[in-house]
Write an enzyme that holds these catalytic residues in place. Sequence first.
Site, mmCIF file in Angstrom:
data_model
loop_
_atom_site.group_PDB
_atom_site.id
_atom_site.type_symbol
_atom_site.label_atom_id
_atom_site.label_comp_id
_atom_site.label_asym_id
_atom_site.label_seq_id
_atom_site.Cartn_x
_atom_site.Cartn_y
_atom_site.Cartn_z
ATOM 1 C CE1 TYR A 1 -3.470 -2.746 0.760
ATOM 2 C CE2 TYR A 1 -2.339 -3.120 2.843
ATOM 3 C CZ TYR A 1 -3.286 -3.489 1.910
ATOM 4 O OH TYR A 1 -4.054 -4.603 2.136
ATOM 5 C CD1 TRP B 1 -6.802 2.836 1.744
ATOM 6 C CD2 TRP B 1 -4.676 2.859 1.093
ATOM 7 N NE1 TRP B 1 -6.687 2.037 0.621
ATOM 8 C CE2 TRP B 1 -5.398 2.036 0.201
ATOM 9 C CE3 TRP B 1 -3.305 3.040 0.858
ATOM 10 C CZ2 TRP B 1 -4.801 1.387 -0.874
ATOM 11 C CZ3 TRP B 1 -2.714 2.387 -0.207
ATOM 12 C CH2 TRP B 1 -3.465 1.584 -1.061
ATOM 13 C CB SER B 2 -9.382 7.916 4.003
ATOM 14 O OG SER B 2 -10.221 8.544 4.910
ATOM 15 C CD1 TRP B 3 -9.346 2.811 6.727
ATOM 16 C CD2 TRP B 3 -10.728 2.437 8.431
ATOM 17 N NE1 TRP B 3 -9.657 1.478 6.749
ATOM 18 C CE2 TRP B 3 -10.496 1.218 7.786
ATOM 19 C CE3 TRP B 3 -11.583 2.447 9.538
ATOM 20 C CZ2 TRP B 3 -11.082 0.008 8.218
ATOM 21 C CZ3 TRP B 3 -12.160 1.255 9.962
ATOM 22 C CH2 TRP B 3 -11.897 0.055 9.308
ATOM 23 C CD GLN C 1 -10.167 3.340 3.627
ATOM 24 O OE1 GLN C 1 -9.380 4.153 4.103
ATOM 25 N NE2 GLN C 1 -9.827 2.093 3.333
ATOM 26 C CG ASP D 1 -11.217 -4.030 1.477
ATOM 27 O OD1 ASP D 1 -11.670 -3.169 2.241
ATOM 28 O OD2 ASP D 1 -10.106 -3.929 0.953
ATOM 29 C CD GLU E 1 -3.064 -5.710 5.285
ATOM 30 O OE1 GLU E 1 -2.300 -6.526 4.709
ATOM 31 O OE2 GLU E 1 -3.941 -5.068 4.685
#
Length: 439
Positions: free
Chosen positions: A18, A22-24, A100, A166, A403
């Site tokens: 990634y 990323w937003s969150w 998100q 997801d 993760e």
Amino acid sequence: MLRENDMGGWTRASPTLYPHQWSWDSAFITIGLAHLDTGRAAGELLTLLEHQWKNGKIPHIVFNPDAPPESYFPGPEHWASATDSPDAPPGPSVTSGLLQPPVHAIAAHHILGVAGARGEGIAGTREFLGEVYPKLLAWHRYLATARDPEGSGLVTIYHPWESGTDNSPRWTPALERVEVGEIPDYERLDLDHIPDPAERPTGYEYDRFIWLVEVIKHARCDDAVLYRTSPFLAKDVLASAILVQANEALLDVAEVVGAPGEDRTMIRAWIERGRRGLDERWDPGLGLCLDYDVRAGESLPARTIAGFAPLIAQAGSENRLKTLLKVLESHAFTGNPDLRRPLPPSTSPDDVGFSPRNYWRGPVWPVMNWLLWWSLEGSRQRKRAARLKGHALAQLSDGRFGEYYEPFTGEALGSDDQSWTAAVALDWLADGEQPLPTL
Ligand code: 9WN
């Protein structure tokens, strides 16, 4: 680790899988960074908010222009036509058209808490809050209107990626109802960065993910059009619960920045509506809150971590809280004796959609442990919170900052060096301890 993922003012979600913002993830990263440097933490949110859409939407990805080519799919080229929308921010297209869960106001508020506790950076943080308050208000207004035209208090999503969870079985029945049209040829670049494809969503799911992106692009991200045309339209209880708490945080920020009384009245109304909406989604049989497939007019019955939405939002009676705690500690979640540690799997091992190595279908996610820990603290369940934190930190002592983790073996899966995993570890370590040294 966070320093290594620091791209100069913002943090990539992980080194290879990634390489963008990323937003969150950024909101959770802010929560961790606050303990090291409140100014840098504020900067994390400010860089994200530079790409806020004109309608208030915070995009789910801000693409990194320096990411190696062919590193992430779908990348900026794939989103270009969608972001040619009248609502997109001016300038070249650098964002996705999705969103998100709205953790951002919680993160902004957290910086103030840390600055206050340390007696440092308070003036700078107040200035930062003055700058972000209108942006956060616009974001929440967008969620309360365009994403909830029914006024139900619940956030509508057009894509499972918008939920942040997801391939969770939360969305399986709704995804199965999606008929895939013509999709461009595409290559799964995600599979190049992990050891075993079984840890990621399947081809069946990806085809649907990509088809839904096509639908959203075709609608030029227009919410009214998507409400009519999207084959996937769902009320997300996890995002809705996070929004309730984000509105609580925004209410405090409104006080700090001296926002007009009408703003506060409106935010209070959003909070009440959110709690009422979650109440409607309560399933007494399962003792969990359920998402709702708007298109099909049906509840989505999977037993997942999202079901604890009322615990996160502090919605409902004392009895409801008791039920939720019982379910959390039951065989369906942390009480399963085969678990490596009593940490909540993303999907209950008793659910038909459970799969222990597959992404949101079973593995334990440190960032979700943090969310539940924080919610237990907020619900004055201190002993439970402390136990959860202890096990969650022990899991991270392997130093991989995975993760997600296999619930029965404790093996780290997905990407290593995941920024939000490191960030929540920092927040746990700082909780009740001496301040951490500055960067
Ligand atoms: C799609 C970055 C993101 C998280 C999501 C997680 C995963 C992306 C992907 O990674 O999603 O947005 O390609 O799988 O599901 O929650 O924000 O860490």
